[in-house]
Write an enzyme that holds these catalytic residues in place. Sequence first.
Site, PDB file in Angstrom:
ATOM      1  N   LYS A 131       0.827  -1.215   0.000  1.00 50.53           N
ATOM      2  CA  LYS A 131       0.000   0.000   0.000  1.00 50.53           C
ATOM      3  C   LYS A 131       0.854   1.256   0.000  1.00 50.53           C
ATOM      4  O   LYS A 131       0.518   2.248  -0.632  1.00 50.53           O
ATOM      5  CB  LYS A 131      -0.937   0.024   1.209  1.00 50.53           C
ATOM      6  CG  LYS A 131      -2.167  -0.838   1.024  1.00 50.53           C
ATOM      7  CD  LYS A 131      -3.252  -0.435   2.009  1.00 50.53           C
ATOM      8  CE  LYS A 131      -4.492  -1.277   1.831  1.00 50.53           C
ATOM      9  NZ  LYS A 131      -5.526  -1.013   2.839  1.00 50.53           N
ATOM     10  N   LYS A 214      -5.160  -9.652  -7.003  1.00 49.91           N
ATOM     11  CA  LYS A 214      -6.341  -9.872  -6.165  1.00 49.91           C
ATOM     12  C   LYS A 214      -7.493  -8.965  -6.618  1.00 49.91           C
ATOM     13  O   LYS A 214      -7.254  -7.808  -6.975  1.00 49.91           O
ATOM     14  CB  LYS A 214      -5.950  -9.519  -4.721  1.00 49.91           C
ATOM     15  CG  LYS A 214      -6.949  -9.921  -3.683  1.00 49.91           C
ATOM     16  CD  LYS A 214      -6.507  -9.455  -2.295  1.00 49.91           C
ATOM     17  CE  LYS A 214      -6.641  -7.961  -2.134  1.00 49.91           C
ATOM     18  NZ  LYS A 214      -6.501  -7.462  -0.768  1.00 49.91           N
ATOM     19  N   LYS A 217     -11.407  -3.597  -4.067  1.00 47.34           N
ATOM     20  CA  LYS A 217     -12.246  -2.411  -4.251  1.00 47.34           C
ATOM     21  C   LYS A 217     -11.407  -1.208  -4.678  1.00 47.34           C
ATOM     22  O   LYS A 217     -11.936  -0.222  -5.171  1.00 47.34           O
ATOM     23  CB  LYS A 217     -13.075  -2.118  -3.002  1.00 47.34           C
ATOM     24  CG  LYS A 217     -12.354  -2.153  -1.684  1.00 47.34           C
ATOM     25  CD  LYS A 217     -13.338  -2.259  -0.503  1.00 47.34           C
ATOM     26  CE  LYS A 217     -12.689  -2.935   0.687  1.00 47.34           C
ATOM     27  NZ  LYS A 217     -13.597  -3.545   1.620  1.00 47.34           N
TER      28      LYS A 217
END
Length: 355
Positions: A131, A214, A217
Amino acid sequence: MPASQSSPDHLAGQTQPVFKPRIFSGIQPSGGLTLGNYLGALKRFVEKQDEGIETVYCLVDLHAITVWQDPAKLRQQTREAAAGFIAAGIDPARSILFNQSQVSAHAELGWIFNCVARMGWMSRMTQFKDKAGKNSENVSLGLFAYPSLMAADILVYQATMVPVGEDQKQHLELARDIAMKFNNDFGVNFFPIVEPIIEGAATRVMSLRDGTMKMSKSDPSDQSRINLTDDADTISKKIRKAKTDAEPLPDTVEALRDRPEARNLVNIYAALAGHTPAQVIADYAGAQFGTFKPALADLAVAKLSPITSEMSRLMKDPGEIDRILGEGADRADAIARPILDQVHDITGMIRSRGR
Ligand code: TYM
């Protein structure tokens, strides 16, 4: 000096007390719910509830703000996620359903765990590295401490089992490490060593555009995922356009190993149908995607459309959703507060108010 340093195995021989079986899990309301959230987590939350174990489910809004969230959207997404839980089968009378920030014990134990967890442990978290990317100097401190709050979410209920998708495995190992270090440092057997429950055919649902990524969202491409708010037509189109290879489906699951997109669609089919991938392969061996994709699209629509329409019905009454979350928070607080009080006693904090 912490007990762990003076006598590292002073707990040797002590047995783990028997903790009441209790399930905790959470989902970030940082966007809409995806098919990955549904198959990897939500569908299994419902199964656990229906097995009759005590279940505590949380919309982790404090985790969501570790990256920027527009306040109005966060409120909307939290209500929408709550509607998704209920529409998927979570019964707020049988499970405790609430949003994290309404139970301040999470943040309070999170702080104590920040003082238990080690910088080195946190720096090894792959999700933080992914991230933060090259931007690690500029991400929030909360993003770094994220897994320590996650450990607090679970352990403030002394929960023993945590159903999650594959991507949360490392965070749960850290929760175990934190519980062990706390127990060890203070010479207690207070926190259970939680057991991750990562099971089923869809513990890692992949992107419909790239079988090595993956389904998420946060993927910029909406075509990469199925959202629980997608209508039947959109679901169908996304599945029919999903990336695949040119080969027909093989006759063994092993033969899917180097075919990530094909494997993903088979796993999605299996999870939606409640079958194993081997059963799906037995039914579709030799089939072209021209046959398999429409069958999968029909199955996905049949399973997801009732959830989508129930979600939109529930969203018409946001006041009722807020009421359910508030009631869930009261019930959650009634479990968490006495556990946190004991943590304060164990760690040497004076508690003298109201005496
Ligand atoms: P989050 O919000 O990213 O995802 C919620 C749950 O959905 C699962 N999941 C998937 N499973 C299979 N395939 C996918 N593509 C997929 N995408 C998401 C996740 O594994 C997760 O189970 N850190 C957590 C939230 C959290 C939490 C907790 C979970 C906070 N505190 C305490 C358990 C216990 C997260 O970001 O999940």
